[in-house]
Design an enzyme around this catalytic site. Sequence first.
Site, short mmCIF file in Angstrom:
data_model
loop_
_atom_site.label_atom_id
_atom_site.label_comp_id
_atom_site.label_asym_id
_atom_site.label_seq_id
_atom_site.Cartn_x
_atom_site.Cartn_y
_atom_site.Cartn_z
N GLU A 78 30.80 -16.99 -75.96
CA GLU A 78 29.39 -17.40 -76.01
C GLU A 78 29.25 -18.90 -76.18
O GLU A 78 28.39 -19.53 -75.55
CB GLU A 78 28.68 -16.66 -77.15
N GLU A 79 30.08 -19.49 -77.04
CA GLU A 79 29.94 -20.91 -77.32
C GLU A 79 30.31 -21.78 -76.12
O GLU A 79 29.83 -22.91 -76.01
CB GLU A 79 30.83 -21.30 -78.51
N ASP A 131 27.93 -18.48 -87.64
CA ASP A 131 27.79 -18.45 -86.17
C ASP A 131 29.13 -18.17 -85.51
O ASP A 131 29.85 -19.10 -85.15
CB ASP A 131 27.24 -19.81 -85.71
N ASP A 189 33.86 -15.85 -80.93
CA ASP A 189 34.33 -17.20 -80.62
C ASP A 189 33.49 -18.21 -81.38
O ASP A 189 32.32 -17.94 -81.74
CB ASP A 189 34.30 -17.46 -79.12
N HIS A 222 29.14 -12.53 -81.54
CA HIS A 222 30.29 -13.12 -80.85
C HIS A 222 31.30 -13.61 -81.89
O HIS A 222 30.93 -14.05 -82.97
CB HIS A 222 29.89 -14.25 -79.89
#
Length: 459
Positions: A158-159, A125, A94, A92
């Site tokens: 996702e976050e 991440d 984001d 991801h």
Amino acid sequence: MPLPSVPLADTVASLIPRAKAELTQLVSFASVADERQFPRSECEKAAAWVAGALRQEGFQDVALLDTPDGTQSVYGFLPGPADAPTVLLYAHYDVQPPLDESGWLSPPFELTERDGRWYGRGAADCKGGVLMHLTAVRALKEQGTVPVNVKVIVEGSEEQGTGGLERYAEEHPELLTADTIVIGDSGNFRMGLPTVTSTLRGMVLMEVRVATLEGNLHSGQFGGAAPDALAALIRILSSLHDESGAATVDGLDGDGHWPGIAYEEADFRQDAGVLDGVGLVGTGEVADRLWARPSVTVLGIDAPPVVGATPSVQATAAALVSVRIPAGFDAGKTAEALTAHLRSAAPWGAKVEVTQRGSGQPFAADTSSPAYEAMAEAMREAYGQEMAIAGQGGSIPLCNTLATLYPRAEILLIGLSGPDARIHAVNESVSPQELELMSLTEALFLRRYAASQSAGLGV
């Protein structure tokens, strides 16, 4: 076909400077999928960058997918040899907000090298995961061929846990079909210890708002009799934990046991930066608390800041509460239980409004599958160590959606978000050595998985 004269490890190593340059570009986008804090254009720039990188590598059908939560995911397909298996690579783009930017030793959206690590929001991440996938594919291409069909999906929310890609996948189930899925959003248990993540805790995110008065009141004139919404909220939040710090919400039993790798308390205290003299919360072994039991965290509170506060009884107050749940728990039932608890804990008849802001089901993988055997061999070759199996307290909601849509697909979780990365905190970073070794691991895995599938088919 003759074997390449240059070892795969050397090819991967030669690509790391390019990966650093590209990670610098990708980190520069403040791609927080929350328009209340950052403009949508930053996420759009990051998505466009990923799409351009896939096109440059020869991916076909590259598309920006408009998902139901208003964000974009990026898809691409790279065909392999005839009859080759298909592997889906996930990451991801984001990221979490930078939090207190004054706490960063370098600007959060400028990749900065310091003490042998690369610092920046999303470096591990999961923008680093995007570069891990790209580097593995590039290395195989330079070696002659990518031995599998490769699908790439890079998510944009996702976050936030708003479920955009999950719903899109459910509406277009043919898009992400694969024999094996590699989720590049976890990390090694220790730097240099190759690790697959076998379980993920699910997540429920709730906003609770408390109201007691029509408006704020002077605390000298009305304090002592007027119900304070902030005090009511504090009472509600304190009811979420017992004296040990374990969750007290009915239905969230806290007696699970983690059967895998142990997490020594001294190691955890160091990884988490626990201050001397401060105890840990919960009961049982550390691994039990992190990977096998529910936990409740207060993520934020809307209340007047200390600086500038007035002598007032507060009319309203709000908080964001997160519950993490291990495999075996259901996110929907957890949301119902948390909502009931928050409402029942309100003192003085305070008005309580609870709104769900996100959720994701927990996930558990089958570690006895052929893909895990291929990954164990790849990690052994890349790291010179045996593969470890750990849990992860975080959530990747897409995992359960993919497991439901494609029950025969094998799902593996690897990545760059080890304890040293300090993801979601200030001064997030990635180790370039781990990026190199995990890129090599993934390239070796794709080779070994393709070979094992061909052998199984008698090709």
